[in-house]
Design a protein around this motif. Structure first.
Motif, PDB file in Angstrom:
ATOM      1  N   VAL A 223       0.848  -1.202   0.000  1.00 52.32           N
ATOM      2  CA  VAL A 223       0.000   0.000   0.000  1.00 52.32           C
ATOM      3  C   VAL A 223       0.879   1.245   0.000  1.00 52.32           C
ATOM      4  CG1 VAL A 223      -1.932  -1.131   1.180  1.00 52.32           C
ATOM      5  CG2 VAL A 223      -0.159   0.040   2.521  1.00 52.32           C
ATOM      6  N   ASP A 224       0.306   2.353  -0.500  1.00 48.42           N
ATOM      7  CA  ASP A 224       1.042   3.620  -0.469  1.00 48.42           C
ATOM      8  C   ASP A 224       0.731   4.367   0.828  1.00 48.42           C
ATOM      9  OD1 ASP A 224      -1.439   4.808  -0.774  1.00 48.42           O
ATOM     10  OD2 ASP A 224      -1.159   5.289  -2.893  1.00 48.42           O
ATOM     11  N   GLU A 225       1.196   5.598   0.922  1.00 46.89           N
ATOM     12  CA  GLU A 225       1.047   6.365   2.173  1.00 46.89           C
ATOM     13  C   GLU A 225      -0.401   6.626   2.542  1.00 46.89           C
ATOM     14  OE1 GLU A 225       5.246   8.899   1.978  1.00 46.89           O
ATOM     15  OE2 GLU A 225       3.328   9.882   1.515  1.00 46.89           O
ATOM     16  N   THR A 226      -1.279   6.683   1.539  1.00 45.42           N
ATOM     17  CA  THR A 226      -2.690   6.975   1.827  1.00 45.42           C
ATOM     18  C   THR A 226      -3.533   5.700   1.939  1.00 45.42           C
ATOM     19  OG1 THR A 226      -3.125   7.235  -0.547  1.00 45.42           O
ATOM     20  CG2 THR A 226      -2.577   9.230   0.704  1.00 45.42           C
ATOM     21  N   GLY A 227      -2.863   4.554   1.917  1.00 42.58           N
ATOM     22  CA  GLY A 227      -3.567   3.293   2.078  1.00 42.58           C
ATOM     23  C   GLY A 227      -4.089   2.675   0.805  1.00 42.58           C
ATOM     24  N   ASN A 228      -3.773   3.266  -0.339  1.00 41.55           N
ATOM     25  CA  ASN A 228      -4.201   2.685  -1.615  1.00 41.55           C
ATOM     26  C   ASN A 228      -3.437   1.392  -1.893  1.00 41.55           C
ATOM     27  OD1 ASN A 228      -6.020   4.802  -2.325  1.00 41.55           O
ATOM     28  ND2 ASN A 228      -4.259   6.082  -2.903  1.00 41.55           N
ATOM     29  N   ASP A 229      -4.159   0.367  -2.321  1.00 39.56           N
ATOM     30  CA  ASP A 229      -3.546  -0.929  -2.621  1.00 39.56           C
ATOM     31  C   ASP A 229      -2.888  -0.876  -3.992  1.00 39.56           C
ATOM     32  OD1 ASP A 229      -2.930  -3.576  -3.190  1.00 39.56           O
ATOM     33  OD2 ASP A 229      -4.693  -4.351  -2.171  1.00 39.56           O
ATOM     34  N   VAL A 230      -1.572  -1.056  -4.032  1.00 43.00           N
ATOM     35  CA  VAL A 230      -0.843  -1.021  -5.303  1.00 43.00           C
ATOM     36  C   VAL A 230      -0.181  -2.367  -5.590  1.00 43.00           C
ATOM     37  CG1 VAL A 230      -0.454   1.470  -5.195  1.00 43.00           C
ATOM     38  CG2 VAL A 230       1.231  -0.093  -4.168  1.00 43.00           C
ATOM     39  N   THR A 231      -0.674  -3.415  -4.926  1.00 42.37           N
ATOM     40  CA  THR A 231      -0.052  -4.741  -5.012  1.00 42.37           C
ATOM     41  C   THR A 231       0.077  -5.231  -6.447  1.00 42.37           C
ATOM     42  OG1 THR A 231      -1.060  -5.278  -2.873  1.00 42.37           O
ATOM     43  CG2 THR A 231      -0.166  -7.107  -4.161  1.00 42.37           C
ATOM     44  N   THR A 232      -0.955  -5.029  -7.249  1.00 40.51           N
ATOM     45  CA  THR A 232      -0.996  -5.658  -8.568  1.00 40.51           C
ATOM     46  C   THR A 232      -0.063  -5.020  -9.592  1.00 40.51           C
ATOM     47  OG1 THR A 232      -2.901  -4.280  -9.170  1.00 40.51           O
ATOM     48  CG2 THR A 232      -3.354  -6.466  -8.253  1.00 40.51           C
ATOM     49  N   ILE A 233       0.518  -3.879  -9.276  1.00 43.55           N
ATOM     50  CA  ILE A 233       1.413  -3.264 -10.263  1.00 43.55           C
ATOM     51  C   ILE A 233       2.824  -3.861 -10.197  1.00 43.55           C
ATOM     52  CG2 ILE A 233       0.107  -1.104 -10.205  1.00 43.55           C
ATOM     53  CD1 ILE A 233       2.420   0.146  -8.655  1.00 43.55           C
ATOM     54  N   GLY A 234       3.079  -4.704  -9.194  1.00 41.77           N
ATOM     55  CA  GLY A 234       4.390  -5.343  -9.074  1.00 41.77           C
ATOM     56  C   GLY A 234       4.265  -6.854  -9.062  1.00 41.77           C
ATOM     57  N   LYS A 235       5.383  -7.525  -9.011  1.00 48.04           N
ATOM     58  CA  LYS A 235       5.407  -8.989  -9.008  1.00 48.04           C
ATOM     59  C   LYS A 235       6.210  -9.498  -7.813  1.00 48.04           C
ATOM     60  CE  LYS A 235       4.917  -9.572 -14.003  1.00 48.04           C
ATOM     61  NZ  LYS A 235       5.506 -10.160 -15.241  1.00 48.04           N
ATOM     62  N   PRO A 236       5.736 -10.589  -7.157  1.00 47.49           N
ATOM     63  CA  PRO A 236       6.448 -11.141  -6.004  1.00 47.49           C
ATOM     64  C   PRO A 236       7.468 -12.196  -6.413  1.00 47.49           C
ATOM     65  CG  PRO A 236       4.368 -12.271  -6.254  1.00 47.49           C
ATOM     66  CD  PRO A 236       4.434 -11.245  -7.370  1.00 47.49           C
ATOM     67  N   HIS A 237       8.408 -12.420  -5.537  1.00 47.43           N
ATOM     68  CA  HIS A 237       9.395 -13.488  -5.732  1.00 47.43           C
ATOM     69  C   HIS A 237       9.955 -13.885  -4.377  1.00 47.43           C
ATOM     70  CE1 HIS A 237      12.612 -15.900  -7.429  1.00 47.43           C
ATOM     71  NE2 HIS A 237      13.476 -15.245  -6.668  1.00 47.43           N
ATOM     72  N   VAL A 238      10.169 -15.189  -4.175  1.00 51.28           N
ATOM     73  CA  VAL A 238      10.778 -15.682  -2.938  1.00 51.28           C
ATOM     74  C   VAL A 238      12.065 -16.410  -3.308  1.00 51.28           C
ATOM     75  CG1 VAL A 238      10.492 -17.097  -0.870  1.00 51.28           C
ATOM     76  CG2 VAL A 238       8.507 -15.949  -1.866  1.00 51.28           C
ATOM     77  N   SER A 239      13.172 -15.993  -2.749  1.00 52.46           N
ATOM     78  CA  SER A 239      14.461 -16.620  -3.045  1.00 52.46           C
ATOM     79  C   SER A 239      14.625 -17.904  -2.241  1.00 52.46           C
ATOM     80  CB  SER A 239      15.601 -15.658  -2.711  1.00 52.46           C
ATOM     81  OG  SER A 239      15.745 -15.533  -1.302  1.00 52.46           O
ATOM     82  N   ALA A 240      15.599 -18.705  -2.648  1.00 55.17           N
ATOM     83  CA  ALA A 240      15.875 -19.958  -1.949  1.00 55.17           C
ATOM     84  C   ALA A 240      16.312 -19.719  -0.509  1.00 55.17           C
ATOM     85  CB  ALA A 240      16.939 -20.742  -2.704  1.00 55.17           C
ATOM     86  N   SER A 241      16.894 -18.555  -0.238  1.00 55.71           N
ATOM     87  CA  SER A 241      17.370 -18.255   1.115  1.00 55.71           C
ATOM     88  C   SER A 241      16.273 -17.690   2.017  1.00 55.71           C
ATOM     89  CB  SER A 241      18.533 -17.257   1.045  1.00 55.71           C
ATOM     90  OG  SER A 241      18.101 -16.032   0.465  1.00 55.71           O
ATOM     91  N   GLY A 242      15.083 -17.442   1.447  1.00 54.00           N
ATOM     92  CA  GLY A 242      13.974 -16.973   2.263  1.00 54.00           C
ATOM     93  C   GLY A 242      13.760 -15.474   2.243  1.00 54.00           C
ATOM     94  N   THR A 243      14.138 -14.816   1.155  1.00 55.93           N
ATOM     95  CA  THR A 243      13.873 -13.383   1.003  1.00 55.93           C
ATOM     96  C   THR A 243      12.651 -13.193   0.110  1.00 55.93           C
ATOM     97  OG1 THR A 243      16.215 -12.813   1.195  1.00 55.93           O
ATOM     98  CG2 THR A 243      14.763 -11.164   0.224  1.00 55.93           C
ATOM     99  N   PHE A 244      11.637 -12.526   0.643  1.00 58.08           N
ATOM    100  CA  PHE A 244      10.456 -12.212  -0.156  1.00 58.08           C
ATOM    101  C   PHE A 244      10.669 -10.829  -0.780  1.00 58.08           C
ATOM    102  CE2 PHE A 244       6.400 -10.259  -1.014  1.00 58.08           C
ATOM    103  CZ  PHE A 244       5.634 -11.294  -1.546  1.00 58.08           C
ATOM    104  N   SER A 245      10.487 -10.732  -2.094  1.00 60.74           N
ATOM    105  CA  SER A 245      10.684  -9.468  -2.798  1.00 60.74           C
ATOM    106  C   SER A 245       9.427  -9.107  -3.573  1.00 60.74           C
ATOM    107  CB  SER A 245      11.855  -9.563  -3.781  1.00 60.74           C
ATOM    108  OG  SER A 245      13.045  -9.909  -3.123  1.00 60.74           O
ATOM    109  N   TRP A 246       9.132  -7.822  -3.558  1.00 60.05           N
ATOM    110  CA  TRP A 246       8.074  -7.278  -4.433  1.00 60.05           C
ATOM    111  C   TRP A 246       8.730  -6.213  -5.288  1.00 60.05           C
ATOM    112  CZ3 TRP A 246       6.028  -2.363  -5.168  1.00 60.05           C
ATOM    113  CH2 TRP A 246       4.811  -2.295  -5.878  1.00 60.05           C
ATOM    114  N   GLU A 247       8.591  -6.358  -6.621  1.00 55.17           N
ATOM    115  CA  GLU A 247       9.295  -5.450  -7.515  1.00 55.17           C
ATOM    116  C   GLU A 247       8.353  -4.913  -8.577  1.00 55.17           C
ATOM    117  OE1 GLU A 247      13.298  -5.328 -10.396  1.00 55.17           O
ATOM    118  OE2 GLU A 247      12.859  -7.068  -9.131  1.00 55.17           O
ATOM    119  N   ALA A 248       8.487  -3.611  -8.861  1.00 52.56           N
ATOM    120  CA  ALA A 248       7.684  -2.968  -9.899  1.00 52.56           C
ATOM    121  C   ALA A 248       8.537  -1.947 -10.639  1.00 52.56           C
ATOM    122  CB  ALA A 248       6.462  -2.280  -9.294  1.00 52.56           C
ATOM    123  N   GLN A 249       8.181  -1.726 -11.878  1.00 50.59           N
ATOM    124  CA  GLN A 249       8.845  -0.657 -12.611  1.00 50.59           C
ATOM    125  C   GLN A 249       8.430   0.681 -12.005  1.00 50.59           C
ATOM    126  OE1 GLN A 249      11.210  -1.085 -14.993  1.00 50.59           O
ATOM    127  NE2 GLN A 249      10.971  -3.241 -14.387  1.00 50.59           N
TER     128      GLN A 249
END
Length: 353
Positions: A223-249
């Motif tokens: 979410v952004d500062e005003t609480g808007n859900d922006v989840t769908t504009i990025g993509k998730p990834h979980v590494s083998a070491s256990g790092t969860f990442s969310w990345e967007a252009q």
């Protein structure tokens, strides 16, 4: 009431006793017949007549199934077939085929039924089939002697091949280990959070990381500062070491915004049923190891076959995997008693999904 001179019925009668194909063909013919009947006022609400129409087609299915049992060498040459008889019975939603066993005293026992036999939702329902307790030393003997078990297992295998299956692993041990699926109790979820202020450099992607270790992700949100859900504009990834990442252009409207990533995850490694399996397997000198994917585990059995377990934290289920799709619970539990011991304890608290 069937007219056996009807060409389509003659085709079914004369065709090979393929349980799946026969059921498909008869279900189609029955639905056509039922539609013709219900289009007429004097049949539309005549429950007795409609039942008899369904029962007629179901009896033909039953007879072709009996033909398939007798043509199978293991079943047809067994002592079991001499004690079996099939019966069409009425249900609230259609008809069923009961598979009955007549004991030495002439008393009848319904072993299992094919419920809604000509319906798309047709399935097997156990009545007096063995459960795990029936193969333990403490339990009384099951009504069918062990010499008859191979034929009984083969009957179930033929029905599974025709896509007729039990709905619950609790019903009986006469069902395949592979794809056995049920719900298990999970520990409480843990929440992980991380924040990131989006830079004004539009060339730099937005990437938020949070360490979740061996936890499995159940859900996440950005979410952004005003609480808007922006989840769908990025993509998730979980590494083998256990790092969860969310990345967007980088998007201009996010510049200088502080984004908050919230991840809800559960510790699969702490599931009581898996802890119990690890202890029991270790006691039998069998190694249990984690798989490449989070929530997957394998046991290398002495027969060189691998018993796999997949845990899904989102729907809180556990699924078993076994290379031989025909191997039933009974067979594996007889070979490896620890498997039966573990499964019996696990199913006592299992949730059927």
């Amino acid at each position: 009431m069937l007219n056996f001179k009807q060409p389509q019925l003659r085709d079914v009668i004369e065709a090979p006793a393929d349980i799946a194909q026969v059921r498909t063909n008869l279900a189609r013919l029955y639905q056509q017949k039922r539609q013709l009947l219900t289009d007429k006022a004097h049949w539309a609400h005549n429950d007795a007549a409609l039942f008899e129409a369904g029962a007629s087609y179901t009896r033909l299915f039953m007879d072709k199934m009996w033909e398939a049992f007798n043509e199978d060498k293991l079943i047809g040459d067994s002592a079991l077939i001499e004690h079996l008889w099939l019966q069409v019975v009425q249900q609230e939603h259609g008809t069923a085929v009961n598979v009955n066993y007549a004991d030495e005293a002439g008393e009848n026992h319904v072993l299992f039924a094919i419920d809604q036999a000509l319906h798309v939702q047709a399935h097997l329902t156990a009545h007096e089939l063995p459960v795990l307790a029936d193969i333990t030393d403490e339990a009384p003997d099951y009504l069918i002697n062990e010499k008859m078990f191979p034929a009984l297992l083969q009957i179930i295998k033929l029905l599974y091949a025709a896509d007729l299956r039990f709905r619950s692993p609790k019903e009986t041990i006469l069902q395949p280990v592979n794809d056995l699926h049920f719900g298990v109790k999970f520990p409480d979820a843990k929440t992980f959070t991380a924040t990131l202020k989006v830079s004004n450099n539009v060339a730099v992607p937005v990437k938020i990381n949070v360490e979740i270790g061996h936890y499995d992700v159940r859900s996440f949100q950005v979410v952004d500062e005003t609480g808007n859900d922006v989840t769908t504009i990025g993509k998730p990834h979980v590494s083998a070491s256990g790092t969860f990442s969310w990345e967007a252009q980088h998007l201009p409207e996010l510049t200088n915004q502080t984004l908050t990533l919230t991840v809800e995850a559960v510790a699969i490694d702490t599931l009581p049923c898996l802890d119990n399996l690890f202890v029991i397997a270790s006691g039998n000198n069998i190694l249990m190891r984690t798989g490449e994917q989070v929530g997957s585990f394998q046991l290398e059995l002495p027969n060189k076959q691998e018993l796999g377990i997949t845990v899904n934290s989102q729907d809180e289920t556990l699924t078993l995997h076994y290379p031989d799709a025909d191997t039933q619970i009974y067979e594996l539990a007889k070979t490896y008693s620890f498997f039966g011991e573990w499964l019996e304890a696990t199913l006592k608290t299992a949730i059927i999904v």
